[in-house]
Design a protein around this motif. Structure first.
Motif, mmCIF file in Angstrom:
data_model
loop_
_atom_site.group_PDB
_atom_site.id
_atom_site.type_symbol
_atom_site.label_atom_id
_atom_site.label_comp_id
_atom_site.label_asym_id
_atom_site.label_seq_id
_atom_site.Cartn_x
_atom_site.Cartn_y
_atom_site.Cartn_z
ATOM 1 N N VAL A 1 0.850 -1.197 0.000
ATOM 2 C CA VAL A 1 0.000 0.000 0.000
ATOM 3 C C VAL A 1 0.885 1.246 0.000
ATOM 4 O O VAL A 1 1.794 1.371 0.829
ATOM 5 C CB VAL A 1 -0.933 0.014 1.233
ATOM 6 N N PRO A 2 0.656 2.173 -0.926
ATOM 7 C CA PRO A 2 1.497 3.378 -0.994
ATOM 8 C C PRO A 2 1.243 4.316 0.181
ATOM 9 O O PRO A 2 0.267 4.160 0.923
ATOM 10 C CB PRO A 2 1.079 4.020 -2.322
ATOM 11 N N GLU A 3 2.108 5.301 0.341
ATOM 12 C CA GLU A 3 2.003 6.209 1.485
ATOM 13 C C GLU A 3 0.733 7.047 1.451
ATOM 14 O O GLU A 3 0.183 7.384 2.494
ATOM 15 C CB GLU A 3 3.231 7.124 1.537
ATOM 16 N N ARG A 4 0.279 7.406 0.276
ATOM 17 C CA ARG A 4 -0.940 8.213 0.165
ATOM 18 C C ARG A 4 -1.910 7.526 -0.795
ATOM 19 O O ARG A 4 -2.094 7.977 -1.938
ATOM 20 C CB ARG A 4 -0.605 9.632 -0.300
ATOM 21 N N PRO A 5 -2.555 6.454 -0.347
ATOM 22 C CA PRO A 5 -3.468 5.726 -1.235
ATOM 23 C C PRO A 5 -4.743 6.524 -1.488
ATOM 24 O O PRO A 5 -5.110 7.402 -0.694
ATOM 25 C CB PRO A 5 -3.759 4.444 -0.456
ATOM 26 N N ALA A 6 -5.413 6.209 -2.573
ATOM 27 C CA ALA A 6 -6.644 6.930 -2.930
ATOM 28 C C ALA A 6 -7.857 6.211 -2.340
ATOM 29 O O ALA A 6 -8.135 6.326 -1.152
ATOM 30 C CB ALA A 6 -6.747 7.069 -4.444
ATOM 31 N N THR A 7 -8.586 5.447 -3.158
ATOM 32 C CA THR A 7 -9.802 4.781 -2.678
ATOM 33 C C THR A 7 -9.744 3.290 -2.972
ATOM 34 O O THR A 7 -9.452 2.878 -4.099
ATOM 35 C CB THR A 7 -11.055 5.379 -3.343
ATOM 36 N N LEU A 8 -10.042 2.499 -1.954
ATOM 37 C CA LEU A 8 -10.143 1.045 -2.082
ATOM 38 C C LEU A 8 -11.594 0.634 -1.872
ATOM 39 O O LEU A 8 -12.217 1.013 -0.876
ATOM 40 C CB LEU A 8 -9.270 0.348 -1.037
ATOM 41 N N PHE A 9 -12.123 -0.143 -2.801
ATOM 42 C CA PHE A 9 -13.452 -0.747 -2.653
ATOM 43 C C PHE A 9 -13.221 -2.244 -2.535
ATOM 44 O O PHE A 9 -12.911 -2.913 -3.510
ATOM 45 C CB PHE A 9 -14.304 -0.420 -3.878
ATOM 46 N N ASP A 10 -13.322 -2.761 -1.314
ATOM 47 C CA ASP A 10 -13.122 -4.186 -1.060
ATOM 48 C C ASP A 10 -14.496 -4.815 -0.861
ATOM 49 O O ASP A 10 -15.205 -4.472 0.085
ATOM 50 C CB ASP A 10 -12.258 -4.375 0.187
ATOM 51 N N VAL A 11 -14.891 -5.730 -1.740
ATOM 52 C CA VAL A 11 -16.264 -6.237 -1.728
ATOM 53 C C VAL A 11 -16.531 -7.223 -0.594
ATOM 54 O O VAL A 11 -17.671 -7.656 -0.404
ATOM 55 C CB VAL A 11 -16.636 -6.894 -3.075
ATOM 56 N N LEU A 12 -15.513 -7.574 0.181
ATOM 57 C CA LEU A 12 -15.720 -8.478 1.313
ATOM 58 C C LEU A 12 -16.308 -7.722 2.504
ATOM 59 O O LEU A 12 -16.091 -6.521 2.661
ATOM 60 C CB LEU A 12 -14.399 -9.123 1.724
#
Length: 279
Positions: free
Chosen positions: A209-220
């Protein structure tokens, strides 16, 4: 054609396995909030072979069905009509029985994904990444067709899966490029990452994971958070969860089955959160 409008109606979720499903919790919470005290919502374990027989036994009191794996495609031959959304991915997760006896299929997963993203402020992105392939990934691609203006990169484990995702891209008019799963860490720098894989699959990516991540949509949604989602949040990124998706698609199901709108999203969300906390 409007849904059936009797005082007492039945609905249920079908699939195999089905014991884990939160759908009864969400739909019953909606019925309570809407004052539909005579409505009931159950779960039944049904596979492809048993689905036609289940339909044959349904009486006039049935308002609708929610469908999960492995029934989303198997149900299509049993229906009188399906929506354009369902046809776009050959998958039905919602059946509404109308007063004239028609069986209408729809897909609320796709607009549910879009609604969940919009709730978190994601109206449009210029590129995105999908982790995984298969039915959920194709629904994610269909959702991205509505909000992504540029390239979607799908990270998959085989050439067969890659070809499948490229075919879906052509069908949905989405610019899809495929990449090997070994390079999935690169996906995490995208403006929007949609993880569609089974539990545990993305755990090894948490370290990337990068230092400044944007948006993660995890369907779990169970177990939650996933290691990837936890790390993403730790670094300040926005996370959309599988529960967000489940609630938004269920809201649309309730509205279609009952004819009542808007469905009580917050009451349904609270019920889902409570049920997960008790597991």
């Amino acid at each position: 054609m409007p849904p059936r409008a009797t005082d007492a109606c039945r609905a249920a979720v079908l699939g195999k396995p089905i014991a884990h499903s939160l759908s009864p919790v969400l739909h019953r919470a909606a019925y309570d909030a809407l004052g539909l005290t005579a409505w009931s919502y159950d779960r039944f374990e049904v596979d492809e072979a048993g689905l036609p027989g289940f339909f044959e036994e349904l009486g006039p009191q049935w308002a609708g069905l929610s469908l999960t794996m492995p029934l989303k495609r198997a149900v299509i031959p049993l229906l009188d009509e399906i929506s354009e959304t369902a046809a776009s991915v050959d998958a039905v997760n919602t059946v509404v029985f109308t007063e004239d006896g028609s069986r209408i299929g729809d897909n609320t997963d796709i607009p549910g994904m879009v609604a969940a993203l919009r709730e978190h402020g994601i109206e449009q992105v210029d590129s995105a990444a999908i982790l995984g392939a298969g039915a959920t990934a194709s629904s994610a691609l269909a959702a991205l067709a509505r909000i992504c203006t540029g390239e979607v990169v799908a990270y998959v484990r085989s050439e067969a899966r890659a070809a499948e995702m490229r075919e879906w891209g052509e069908r949905l008019d989405v610019d899809v490029r495929t990449a090997d799963w070994a390079d999935a860490g690169q996906a995490l720098r995208a403006p929007l990452v949609i993880a569609t894989t089974p539990a545990g699959t993305t755990d090894a990516l948490a370290a990337a994971v990068p230092e400044r991540p944007a948006t993660l949509f995890d369907v779990l949604y169970d177990p939650w958070p996933t290691e990837l989602a936890a790390r993403w949040s730790m670094f300040g990124g926005a996370v959309v969860s599988g529960l967000d998706l489940l609630v938004h698609q269920a809201v649309l199901q309730v509205e279609r089955m009952t004819g009542r709108s808007p469905a009580p999203l917050e009451a349904m969300r609270r019920a889902g959160e409570k049920a997960l906390a008790e597991r």
